[in-house]
Design an enzyme around this catalytic site. Sequence first.
Site, PDB file in Angstrom:
ATOM      1  N   ASP A 165       0.820  -1.212   0.000  1.00 29.73           N
ATOM      2  CA  ASP A 165       0.000   0.000   0.000  1.00 29.73           C
ATOM      3  C   ASP A 165       0.857   1.266   0.000  1.00 29.73           C
ATOM      4  OD1 ASP A 165      -2.353   1.455  -0.011  1.00 29.73           O
ATOM      5  OD2 ASP A 165      -3.180   0.470   1.764  1.00 29.73           O
TER       6      ASP A 165
ATOM      7  N   ASP B 269     -10.667   1.707  -3.076  1.00 27.17           N
ATOM      8  CA  ASP B 269     -11.148   1.487  -1.717  1.00 27.17           C
ATOM      9  C   ASP B 269     -12.669   1.498  -1.667  1.00 27.17           C
ATOM     10  OD1 ASP B 269      -8.691   1.191  -0.530  1.00 27.17           O
ATOM     11  OD2 ASP B 269      -8.524   3.265   0.138  1.00 27.17           O
TER      12      ASP B 269
END
Length: 728
Positions: free
Chosen positions: A478, A548
């Site tokens: 990430d 997301d």
Amino acid sequence: MTIVYNESNSVFHLQTHKTSYLIEVLDTGHLAHLYWGQRIESVNTAYLRHIPQRSFSPNPVDPSHTYNLDTLPQEYPAYGNTDYREPAYQVQLENGSTISNLRYETHRIFKGKPALRGLPATYVESDDEATTLEIDLVDEQADLQVTLSYTTFEQMNVITRSARFVNEGESPIRLLRCLSANVDFPHDSFDVLHLSGAWGRERIPVRQPLRPGMQSINSRRGASSHQHNPFFAIMSADATEDHGDVYALNLVYSGNFDAFAEVDQYHTTRVGIGINPFDFTWLLGSKEVFQTPETVLVYAANGLGEMSRDFHQLYRSRLARSTHRDRIRPVLINNWEATYFDFDTAQIEALAAQASELGIELFVLDDGWFGKRDDDKSSLGDWFVNTRKLPEGLCDLAKRINDKNMKFGLWFEPEMVSPDSELYRAHPDWCLHVPNRPRSQSRNQLVLDLSRDDVCDAIVEMVSAILNSANIEYVKWDMNRHMTEIGSALLPPERQRETAHRYMLGLYRVLDELTTAFPHVLFESCSGGGGRFDPGMLYYMPQTWTSDNTDAIERLGIQYGTSLTYPAISMGAHVSAVPNHQVYRTTPLETRGHVAMAGTFGYELDLMALTDEERKEIKDQVTFYKSVRELVQFGHLYRLLNPNGKGSSAWMYVSNDRRSALVTYVHTLAEADPRLVTLRLKGLEPRFKYHVSGMESEVGGDQLMYVGLNVPVVDGDFKSFTWHLTQV
């Protein structure tokens, strides 16, 4: 050979099985761009290059020449020598001048495709797969050599381009601008298409007519970004999924980029793409080399669908290079939306046990397993196990999950550091910063300075130690903030504007070392969801967390836009809980499953909180996806209905042999007395007879494509349907 040079007219002819690309060496040594489009066999340069004299367009050589650079279509133009349009490159010499004039010197044509030093790029596994052309251009006064590199792939409809700069002199040269590709078109009768958005709504297609002047997209954020993707296309105004000319460029790069289309006073169009020149310079010392990132060029004569399938074929097989490239991807569950930071070994084991019973194959432990991490305010950079949550460590947890017949995966954010961390307290100069300026935080974190070798070495060492400590078979990598105060403590003042690109080179080195050292690990990239979904990352990590935002209806537009360039096997797509945690919408579990099955499939919810009926439905979803995932992940995509925001959407995947297909339709808002919907399918074999799930009789491929497949009348919001087609 798919690249030939005709000495009689000094023309290079680059060919794929569908495309021709023509370059002419003029008698002055300038490179003229003659044509890019549908494949042609004969070449008449006098017909192709028709450039009249124009007022206020000075001649670069002498009045006897009948062309000027301001109107000449060029391959790699400069500014300052009578071309007033946007240049492909610009250098500053020791005397302060920024004038350069590259001329043809020599060329080479050879089988194969060389790698790009320090950069991700497409590749070949055999030299017979591709042909490469390298053209050396020189500016003798500046002692500058630029090599333009072009590669055609024998079995694919793509051409790749890049440029390499070499300082052949003793004095330093500053690169102010160095794009990877420039293409000039003789008219402006085009629409422009790009992918725009923000966090949670990435890669939404934006299409509008070209207009006089400059139309551009870019990133100055230190990443390819949620806001704009390094993809840019121009197309005929009548282009659709199945019709019309499309000219597309995609930059194999994960940092700051610029892409533009400029329409001049004569309604010609110049398109370019490359590293963003904003806040960029590169000091090129004597004999030093600078390599630009690669650009992938795709021309499609039959609309956006054909363009997408050409990109998908290349990226699946000759960009992604993981050992997982040709393997089906496992169905996973990620604990993030089930537990967030609040978990312990018992909770994780219970969630994994439930997942295993439902047929899920991979358990991913997300943020919170390291340092003293109980929220997003600390511990990034402290890559050691949080023994308060996991007292027996990762090896024990991985074994517990493996004992349940599941693989174990782990979340990392190695490019970041928390000010509240042991790493930052020990090395406060390791982050990007400018002396005597505040260090801006986002999500309570700073960006590590990957332009430094010592920082890169430390990241490789820390991540390797964790991966060696347990049976970890998946990594979610990430990056949850973009760059500010872009400066490096180790670079001298004259090189500070190199920091952002040096960061990318450092990141690519880190990824190369880790993916090489741990080939069994399936790496998935993420940047606040889809903030770095680009070909550069796909080279190292064959899939990316698409967004997301996991709401099924929002994902229709996100996944539609992403699919324009990137294949289904690269798109992470999961079923999450309702009400959705991003938009608070409630959609049926069936619909959430159908939408997520358009990519690499998984779940992000608390299985323990579901009813028995819901768990049974998930088990059925997993079983069904396993039966069709090879078709989804390696098949050919055909988009049937564009969601246009949040409207209804439909798509299908067709196997390589056209013997099977999967069709999905998602309806958004129900309406009174609705119209009937018929989907005209694509890509099937007209002569085949197909069994369509839910139908008693077989149906011909010709009928399914030319008449269509009837969609049942919808009796509520957010309903969806799938049909599995198999040849009888």
